[in-house]
Write a protein that holds these residues in place. Structure first.
Motif, mmCIF file in Angstrom:
data_model
loop_
_atom_site.group_PDB
_atom_site.id
_atom_site.type_symbol
_atom_site.label_atom_id
_atom_site.label_comp_id
_atom_site.label_asym_id
_atom_site.label_seq_id
_atom_site.Cartn_x
_atom_site.Cartn_y
_atom_site.Cartn_z
ATOM 1 N N THR A 130 -38.062 74.286 -1.425
ATOM 2 C CA THR A 130 -37.052 75.220 -0.963
ATOM 3 C C THR A 130 -36.437 74.670 0.323
ATOM 4 O O THR A 130 -37.161 74.333 1.264
ATOM 5 N N LYS A 131 -35.126 74.595 0.371
ATOM 6 C CA LYS A 131 -34.420 74.052 1.540
ATOM 7 C C LYS A 131 -34.520 75.032 2.709
ATOM 8 O O LYS A 131 -34.232 76.217 2.576
ATOM 9 N N THR A 132 -34.964 74.506 3.850
ATOM 10 C CA THR A 132 -35.044 75.280 5.091
ATOM 11 C C THR A 132 -34.385 74.472 6.195
ATOM 12 O O THR A 132 -34.047 73.299 6.004
ATOM 13 N N THR A 133 -34.232 75.072 7.361
ATOM 14 C CA THR A 133 -33.652 74.321 8.483
ATOM 15 C C THR A 133 -34.589 73.200 8.923
ATOM 16 O O THR A 133 -34.127 72.144 9.361
ATOM 17 N N GLU A 134 -35.908 73.415 8.762
ATOM 18 C CA GLU A 134 -36.881 72.397 9.183
ATOM 19 C C GLU A 134 -36.886 71.182 8.259
ATOM 20 O O GLU A 134 -37.145 70.070 8.693
ATOM 21 N N ASN A 135 -36.648 71.394 6.965
ATOM 22 C CA ASN A 135 -36.745 70.272 6.021
ATOM 23 C C ASN A 135 -35.399 69.879 5.416
ATOM 24 O O ASN A 135 -35.359 69.190 4.401
ATOM 25 N N ALA A 136 -34.287 70.298 6.023
ATOM 26 C CA ALA A 136 -32.954 70.056 5.451
ATOM 27 C C ALA A 136 -32.683 68.571 5.233
ATOM 28 O O ALA A 136 -32.139 68.180 4.185
ATOM 29 N N ASP A 137 -33.047 67.721 6.200
ATOM 30 C CA ASP A 137 -32.803 66.282 6.046
ATOM 31 C C ASP A 137 -33.630 65.698 4.902
ATOM 32 O O ASP A 137 -33.136 64.907 4.100
ATOM 33 N N ALA A 138 -34.887 66.102 4.810
ATOM 34 C CA ALA A 138 -35.743 65.618 3.730
ATOM 35 C C ALA A 138 -35.243 66.140 2.383
ATOM 36 O O ALA A 138 -35.205 65.393 1.402
ATOM 37 N N TYR A 139 -34.809 67.396 2.329
ATOM 38 C CA TYR A 139 -34.276 67.977 1.099
ATOM 39 C C TYR A 139 -33.059 67.189 0.623
ATOM 40 O O TYR A 139 -32.943 66.851 -0.557
ATOM 41 N N THR A 140 -32.157 66.882 1.551
ATOM 42 C CA THR A 140 -30.954 66.118 1.202
ATOM 43 C C THR A 140 -31.320 64.725 0.711
ATOM 44 O O THR A 140 -30.753 64.237 -0.274
ATOM 45 N N ALA A 141 -32.266 64.078 1.371
ATOM 46 C CA ALA A 141 -32.694 62.731 0.945
ATOM 47 C C ALA A 141 -33.289 62.773 -0.459
ATOM 48 O O ALA A 141 -33.011 61.899 -1.293
ATOM 49 N N ILE A 142 -34.080 63.791 -0.749
ATOM 50 C CA ILE A 142 -34.724 63.904 -2.062
ATOM 51 C C ILE A 142 -33.688 64.171 -3.143
ATOM 52 O O ILE A 142 -33.673 63.508 -4.182
ATOM 53 N N THR A 143 -32.812 65.135 -2.917
ATOM 54 C CA THR A 143 -31.850 65.523 -3.951
ATOM 55 C C THR A 143 -30.726 64.510 -4.131
ATOM 56 O O THR A 143 -30.107 64.470 -5.193
ATOM 57 N N SER A 144 -30.469 63.691 -3.116
ATOM 58 C CA SER A 144 -29.453 62.634 -3.273
ATOM 59 C C SER A 144 -30.079 61.336 -3.778
ATOM 60 O O SER A 144 -29.405 60.316 -3.872
ATOM 61 N N LYS A 145 -31.377 61.385 -4.049
ATOM 62 C CA LYS A 145 -32.145 60.249 -4.575
ATOM 63 C C LYS A 145 -32.152 59.051 -3.630
ATOM 64 O O LYS A 145 -32.184 57.897 -4.054
ATOM 65 N N SER A 146 -32.124 59.331 -2.321
ATOM 66 C CA SER A 146 -32.282 58.291 -1.306
ATOM 67 C C SER A 146 -33.758 57.898 -1.252
ATOM 68 O O SER A 146 -34.620 58.649 -1.707
ATOM 69 N N PRO A 147 -34.073 56.744 -0.681
ATOM 70 C CA PRO A 147 -35.492 56.354 -0.568
ATOM 71 C C PRO A 147 -36.268 57.356 0.298
ATOM 72 O O PRO A 147 -35.834 57.714 1.384
ATOM 73 N N VAL A 148 -37.380 57.805 -0.221
ATOM 74 C CA VAL A 148 -38.227 58.778 0.470
ATOM 75 C C VAL A 148 -39.672 58.290 0.390
ATOM 76 O O VAL A 148 -40.119 57.848 -0.660
ATOM 77 N N VAL A 149 -40.374 58.383 1.506
ATOM 78 C CA VAL A 149 -41.799 58.063 1.526
ATOM 79 C C VAL A 149 -42.561 59.390 1.506
ATOM 80 O O VAL A 149 -42.404 60.219 2.400
ATOM 81 N N TYR A 150 -43.360 59.576 0.464
ATOM 82 C CA TYR A 150 -44.120 60.805 0.299
ATOM 83 C C TYR A 150 -45.554 60.608 0.765
ATOM 84 O O TYR A 150 -46.133 59.530 0.625
ATOM 85 N N SER A 151 -46.123 61.679 1.292
ATOM 86 C CA SER A 151 -47.545 61.707 1.633
ATOM 87 C C SER A 151 -48.049 63.125 1.407
ATOM 88 O O SER A 151 -47.272 64.069 1.297
ATOM 89 N N ALA A 152 -49.357 63.245 1.303
ATOM 90 C CA ALA A 152 -49.962 64.553 1.060
ATOM 91 C C ALA A 152 -51.330 64.598 1.711
ATOM 92 O O ALA A 152 -52.009 63.583 1.840
ATOM 93 N N LYS A 153 -51.701 65.798 2.114
ATOM 94 C CA LYS A 153 -53.065 66.023 2.601
ATOM 95 C C LYS A 153 -53.548 67.322 2.006
ATOM 96 O O LYS A 153 -52.756 68.228 1.715
ATOM 97 N N GLY A 154 -54.845 67.389 1.785
ATOM 98 C CA GLY A 154 -55.370 68.609 1.188
ATOM 99 C C GLY A 154 -56.819 68.492 0.789
ATOM 100 O O GLY A 154 -57.594 67.761 1.405
ATOM 101 N N LEU A 155 -57.159 69.195 -0.298
ATOM 102 C CA LEU A 155 -58.535 69.314 -0.755
ATOM 103 C C LEU A 155 -58.577 69.162 -2.269
ATOM 104 O O LEU A 155 -57.809 69.809 -2.977
ATOM 105 N N VAL A 156 -59.467 68.299 -2.752
ATOM 106 C CA VAL A 156 -59.655 68.122 -4.192
ATOM 107 C C VAL A 156 -61.039 68.671 -4.558
ATOM 108 O O VAL A 156 -62.003 68.478 -3.810
ATOM 109 N N VAL A 157 -61.098 69.406 -5.683
ATOM 110 C CA VAL A 157 -62.358 69.990 -6.154
ATOM 111 C C VAL A 157 -62.793 69.226 -7.400
ATOM 112 O O VAL A 157 -62.083 69.200 -8.402
ATOM 113 N N VAL A 158 -63.954 68.590 -7.307
ATOM 114 C CA VAL A 158 -64.509 67.746 -8.368
ATOM 115 C C VAL A 158 -65.710 68.464 -8.969
ATOM 116 O O VAL A 158 -66.566 68.952 -8.231
ATOM 117 N N GLU A 159 -65.771 68.510 -10.314
ATOM 118 C CA GLU A 159 -66.863 69.232 -10.969
ATOM 119 C C GLU A 159 -67.535 68.387 -12.041
ATOM 120 O O GLU A 159 -66.873 67.631 -12.745
#
Length: 164
Positions: A121-150
């Motif tokens: 969702t486009k917000t004022t905080e992520n507007a530049d990243a949103y534009t880069a993603i939707t215009s298919k410009s080069p974007v470097v993605y990263s993620a942090k979180g938690l994985v549950v292994v069973e």
């Protein structure tokens, strides 16, 4: 006679507690192997964009590797996604409502990319990243979180921080 009945009851309860402790101990033997799970950032694809609502749908991939000799499944990945260092939101991959035999099985030395739908969702905080993603410009993605292994007997939660 009443004393003998009480002793039998106490021995039975003690035996039951010992059995439960043994089951818990046996189940925990898988934990070190499950904790060896490796998670990497996979492909992130723009699927669709709704310019009127300022929303885009992405498919976020996580590459899961099993370096151990224990087969396991992934029931949940909770993550925050970043584009060019800017947080663009949180999402979750989940198969918790699927019985374990119906989930992707990670056999020893297996590597599988799991897809996760993500609504941006486009917000004022992520507007530049949103534009880069939707215009298919080069974007470097990263993620942090938690994985549950069973496994059949055990469950391990492991934090991660990955980037492309």
């Amino acid at each position: 006679m009443a004393l003998q009945s009480k002793m039998i009851l106490y021995v039975a309860i003690g035996g039951l507690l010992a059995m439960l402790g043994g089951i818990t101990w046996y189940a925990s033997l898988d934990n070190p192997k499950l904790a060896q799970v490796e998670i990497d950032m996979g492909t992130v694809k723009l699927v669709s964009e709704n310019t009127i609502e300022g929303k885009a749908r992405l498919d976020v991939g996580f590459v899961i590797k099993n370096p151990s000799d224990k087969t396991f499944t992934i029931s949940r990945i909770d993550y925050e996604l970043f584009a060019n260092g800017v947080s663009i939101g949180k999402s979750q991959y989940s198969t918790e409502d699927v019985a374990m035999p119906g989930r992707a099985a990670f056999y020893p030395n297996a590597e599988i990319e799991l897809p996760s739908p993500f609504t941006l969702t486009k917000t004022t905080e992520n507007a530049d990243a949103y534009t880069a993603i939707t215009s298919k410009s080069p974007v470097v993605y990263s993620a942090k979180g938690l994985v549950v292994v069973e496994s059949a007997w055990s469950l391990v939660e492991k934090e991660f921080n990955v980037s492309q």
